[in-house]
Design a protein around this motif. Sequence first.
Motif, mmCIF file in Angstrom:
data_model
loop_
_atom_site.group_PDB
_atom_site.id
_atom_site.type_symbol
_atom_site.label_atom_id
_atom_site.label_comp_id
_atom_site.label_asym_id
_atom_site.label_seq_id
_atom_site.Cartn_x
_atom_site.Cartn_y
_atom_site.Cartn_z
ATOM 1 N N THR A 1 42.381 38.263 43.128
ATOM 2 C CA THR A 1 41.971 36.979 42.637
ATOM 3 C C THR A 1 41.158 36.467 43.660
ATOM 4 O O THR A 1 41.494 36.469 45.045
ATOM 5 C CB THR A 1 43.179 35.911 42.336
ATOM 6 O OG1 THR A 1 44.063 35.915 43.462
ATOM 7 C CG2 THR A 1 43.872 36.663 41.175
ATOM 8 N N THR B 1 39.470 30.805 40.998
ATOM 9 C CA THR B 1 39.513 30.726 39.641
ATOM 10 C C THR B 1 39.117 31.860 39.134
ATOM 11 O O THR B 1 38.840 32.393 37.650
ATOM 12 C CB THR B 1 39.169 29.735 38.740
ATOM 13 O OG1 THR B 1 37.681 29.626 38.903
ATOM 14 C CG2 THR B 1 39.862 28.198 39.706
ATOM 15 N N VAL C 1 39.250 36.284 38.382
ATOM 16 C CA VAL C 1 40.248 37.427 38.611
ATOM 17 C C VAL C 1 38.944 38.752 38.446
ATOM 18 O O VAL C 1 38.228 38.787 37.504
ATOM 19 C CB VAL C 1 41.241 37.551 37.481
ATOM 20 C CG1 VAL C 1 42.040 38.936 37.710
ATOM 21 C CG2 VAL C 1 42.079 36.363 37.542
ATOM 22 N N VAL D 1 47.225 33.420 39.397
ATOM 23 C CA VAL D 1 46.490 32.803 39.820
ATOM 24 C C VAL D 1 46.839 31.349 40.415
ATOM 25 O O VAL D 1 47.464 30.693 39.292
ATOM 26 C CB VAL D 1 45.337 32.357 38.482
ATOM 27 C CG1 VAL D 1 44.051 31.648 39.036
ATOM 28 C CG2 VAL D 1 44.722 33.824 38.249
ATOM 29 N N ARG E 1 48.506 34.079 46.770
ATOM 30 C CA ARG E 1 48.812 34.693 45.425
ATOM 31 C C ARG E 1 50.514 34.518 45.340
ATOM 32 O O ARG E 1 50.895 34.756 44.014
ATOM 33 C CB ARG E 1 48.733 36.114 45.400
ATOM 34 C CG ARG E 1 47.243 36.401 45.194
ATOM 35 C CD ARG E 1 46.790 37.873 45.195
ATOM 36 N NE ARG E 1 47.510 38.703 44.007
ATOM 37 C CZ ARG E 1 47.551 39.776 44.199
ATOM 38 N NH1 ARG E 1 47.028 40.632 44.778
ATOM 39 N NH2 ARG E 1 48.186 40.212 43.052
#
Length: 187
Positions: free
Chosen positions: A39, A42, A44, A118, A142
Amino acid sequence: MRMTQMLVRSGLTVAAAALPLTLTATEAVAVNTAINVTTSGTTVQVTTSDCATRSNGSMGNASLLSSSQANFAQGRQATLSGTSTSQAAAWSNVTTGTYTVIVVCADGTTAGTQSVTVSPVSSPTISATATATATSSASPSRGVMGGMGGGTKDYGAATYAAGGVLVAAGVGATVWVLRRRAKPHRL
């Protein structure tokens, strides 16, 4: 001479007992590296090298599932792109939360499943004065993925059966060698 025979037999017993564990450990390491999920803010992204073959111009699809979604079709899907050595897919504007990423190759096989968290993006703040206690480390972006190691991969019945056969063979060989050693041998 008797001591040499005993040492050789002991070495064979240890080798026979360790072989199933070695083979099982090698299998576990090879399977755990199927996909890599990262990530950044925002976004992934998932990468893999398991979907090298193309079918109808596609290498496969990846799906991003929220905690309320149960199967591949319900998630946000992205097409894998890349080369025969590395394939990737990405999702933008992902809201804060925990998600599951599933990668399915063009031939229908699942390359892997992995959970990802996230975190909210924090905006930088400007401080007017510096403090002497700024030596503490920042928290990871994370968070802690406690309990997720290996627990998210379904190895299937064939893998468990093969591992069981290897363990049973190792135990059987150990019992056979130990019983054979217990009998008196005459030269």
